[in-house]
Design a protein around this motif. Structure first.
Motif, PDB file in Angstrom:
ATOM      1  N   ILE A  55       0.818  -1.216   0.000  1.00 44.85           N
ATOM      2  CA  ILE A  55       0.000   0.000   0.000  1.00 44.85           C
ATOM      3  C   ILE A  55       0.855   1.270   0.000  1.00 44.85           C
ATOM      4  N   GLU A  56       2.055   1.210   0.620  1.00 47.03           N
ATOM      5  CA  GLU A  56       2.888   2.410   0.709  1.00 47.03           C
ATOM      6  C   GLU A  56       3.420   2.852  -0.652  1.00 47.03           C
ATOM      7  N   TYR A  58       1.779   3.076  -3.412  1.00 52.22           N
ATOM      8  CA  TYR A  58       0.776   3.701  -4.259  1.00 52.22           C
ATOM      9  C   TYR A  58       0.611   5.181  -3.904  1.00 52.22           C
ATOM     10  N   SER A  60      -1.605   8.608  -3.163  1.00 49.77           N
ATOM     11  CA  SER A  60      -2.717   8.739  -2.217  1.00 49.77           C
ATOM     12  C   SER A  60      -4.071   8.426  -2.851  1.00 49.77           C
ATOM     13  N   GLN A  62      -4.785   6.342  -5.221  1.00 53.44           N
ATOM     14  CA  GLN A  62      -4.959   4.894  -5.367  1.00 53.44           C
ATOM     15  C   GLN A  62      -5.057   4.210  -4.009  1.00 53.44           C
ATOM     16  N   GLN A  63      -4.374   4.746  -2.999  1.00 56.81           N
ATOM     17  CA  GLN A  63      -4.537   4.203  -1.647  1.00 56.81           C
ATOM     18  C   GLN A  63      -5.985   4.343  -1.191  1.00 56.81           C
ATOM     19  N   TYR A  67      -8.309   1.171  -0.093  1.00 60.32           N
ATOM     20  CA  TYR A  67      -8.993   1.081   1.204  1.00 60.32           C
ATOM     21  C   TYR A  67     -10.510   1.022   1.020  1.00 60.32           C
ATOM     22  N   SER A  89      -8.758   4.531   7.766  1.00 61.24           N
ATOM     23  CA  SER A  89      -7.495   4.726   7.050  1.00 61.24           C
ATOM     24  C   SER A  89      -7.716   5.591   5.818  1.00 61.24           C
TER      25      SER A  89
END
Length: 258
Positions: A55-56, A58, A60, A62-63, A67, A89
């Motif tokens: 996740i880190e 990607y 923001s 796409q995060q 989520y 999150s």
């Protein structure tokens, strides 16, 4: 020469690998979206596990999407607690996020609204705690240093100006004091009647100069304190949770109160 060629090839390979990796990660999110829209939940879970594991990497936006689908899948598995965790999150990244009411299941919309209320209430409590800590914090020693409290409150230009002025006045005072002592010793120790008047005048000027710098230092300190009470007050956060007219999402308003 061979080493330079090798380094260049290695750099090109790393850049190409990074670009390919970014494309693969972007495609993974697109595949996750497509699998969910096609109701292929098994593939959605498989792709989601891959996305959450990195996740880190990607951006923001796409995060947020990862989520969102994680919350959808957790809710589908009757795990409301995990779904709320993913939504929290998501809101940490974008507190103003609102899901599309057309593509989002109604039950998840309800859960999202409840989660957002809890998130904003928690944020409000944190702001109130911070405000209480600021209100009960002990007086700073910056009260005795002109400009330092202005700097701490965010008025850095004025703070630097007051501090520089105070430092200059203090430096002049110390120099004048030492100079006056030296010239006093020269005057009191003189035995040449011709030189005594000039030595006295020099000592007298240095002696008076001490008071000029002392008064200047006191004036800078007084001006700094007046500025603190009239023009450089602390900004207090006034947290409030508002509901925008015609919208179901909540917004956070921060207003300044002096």
């Amino acid at each position: 020469m061979k080493k330079l060629v090798l380094v260049a090839l290695l750099a090109v390979f790393q850049i190409a690998s990074a670009q390919e990796k970014g494309a693969v990660e972007k495609d993974l999110v697109a595949e996750l979206r497509q699998a969910w829209n096609q109701f292929d939940y098994a593939k959605s879970r498989e792709l989601l596990n891959l996305a959450l594991g990195a996740i880190e990497r990607y951006p923001s936006d796409q995060q947020i999407e990862i989520y969102k689908f994680a919350a959808f899948i957790a809710f589908q598995n009757n795990n409301r607690s995990l779904a709320k965790t993913y939504l929290m999150s998501l809101l940490d990244i974008d507190p103003a996020f609102t899901p599309d009411p057309v593509t989002t299941p109604p039950k998840i919309l309800i859960l999202f609204r409840q989660t957002k209320v809890e998130y904003l209430e928690e944020m409000q409590k944190k702001l109130e705690t911070l405000q209480r800590q600021q209100a009960t914090s002990p007086p700073s020693f910056a009260f005795f240093v002109p400009g330092l409290e202005q700097w701490r409150r965010g008025h850095k230009t004025k703070g630097a100006l007051f501090s520089a002025s105070a430092a200059a006045a203090l430096g002049g005072l110390v120099y004048s004091y030492l100079d006056a002592r030296e010239k006093r010793d020269a005057y009191t120790g003189a035995d040449d009647p011709v030189k005594i008047p000039a030595l006295y005048d020099s000592y007298n000027a240095a002696y008076k100069r001490q008071f000029i710098f002392a008064y200047a230092l006191a004036a800078v300190w007084a001006a700094s304190q007046i500025d603190l009470h009239l023009w450089s007050r602390s900004v207090k956060l006034q947290p409030a949770v508002l509901r925008s007219p015609g919208e179901t999402s909540l917004l956070v308003r921060l207003s300044c109160r002096f």
